[in-house]
Design an enzyme around this catalytic site. Structure first.
Site, short mmCIF file in Angstrom:
data_model
loop_
_atom_site.label_atom_id
_atom_site.label_comp_id
_atom_site.label_asym_id
_atom_site.label_seq_id
_atom_site.Cartn_x
_atom_site.Cartn_y
_atom_site.Cartn_z
N CYS A 76 84.60 -19.64 5.08
CA CYS A 76 84.30 -19.62 4.14
C CYS A 76 83.64 -21.39 3.35
O CYS A 76 82.64 -21.70 3.40
CB CYS A 76 86.03 -20.69 3.35
SG CYS A 76 87.37 -21.79 3.52
N ARG A 81 89.97 -20.95 2.58
CA ARG A 81 90.34 -20.21 2.59
C ARG A 81 90.60 -19.58 4.23
O ARG A 81 90.68 -18.52 4.76
CB ARG A 81 89.59 -19.56 1.67
CG ARG A 81 89.96 -19.62 0.23
CD ARG A 81 88.88 -19.63 -0.95
NE ARG A 81 87.56 -20.27 -0.80
CZ ARG A 81 87.03 -20.07 -1.08
NH1 ARG A 81 86.46 -19.38 -2.42
NH2 ARG A 81 86.04 -20.90 -1.88
#
Length: 144
Positions: A76, A81
């Site tokens: 990410c 994330r």
């Protein structure tokens, strides 16, 4: 079981030597602005009017796009994330998932400063994606 975290260089080596593919879980606009060359895009969250909103289709798109035994590097922007996405995938039964720490741009270090990510390390990047690796294309794929 916790997901193995690897450096950008280790992620690239897994891709070159062991057949791993990179799945960028950032939003479509972030992906289009630049990503590891050859990456697939399946956002774990999308930008909404109130900020980032979870992508309810994330797991379904991953399951129809990749077999459970696929070798996947998840990345990410800075590592948050991707760690969530890799954990979700492992819980869903994916067996060869690694999380690329420091993401595409880099991540703050506990003692201050920044751990460089994929782009600052000078690893191959692109703003163009193969047509079959965009989120729209993956969403439209027929199920397995």
């Amino acid at each position: 079981m916790s997901v193995k975290r690897v450096s950008p260089e280790e992620a690239r080596a897994l891709m070159e030597k062991e057949g791993y593919v990179y799945v960028d879980v950032r939003s479509v606009p972030e992906f289009e602005a630049g990503h590891p060359a050859g990456a697939f895009n399946v956002p774990i969250a999308n930008m909404g009017p109130g900020g980032m909103m979870p992508n309810a289709e994330f797991l379904a798109v991953m399951e129809k796009s990749f077999p459970r035994e696929a070798r996947l590097v998840i990345g990410c922007k800075s590592g948050g994330r991707s760690a969530r996405a890799a954990s979700l995938l492992e819980q869903a039964g994916f067996t060869s998932v690694v999380d690329q720490r420091a993401g595409y741009d880099g991540a703050p270090l506990p003692a201050g400063g920044l751990e460089p990510g994929w782009r600052p390390k000078g690893l191959p990047s692109s703003t163009a994606a193969a047509p079959d690796r965009t989120y729209d294309a993956l969403r439209q794929r027929p199920g397995r």
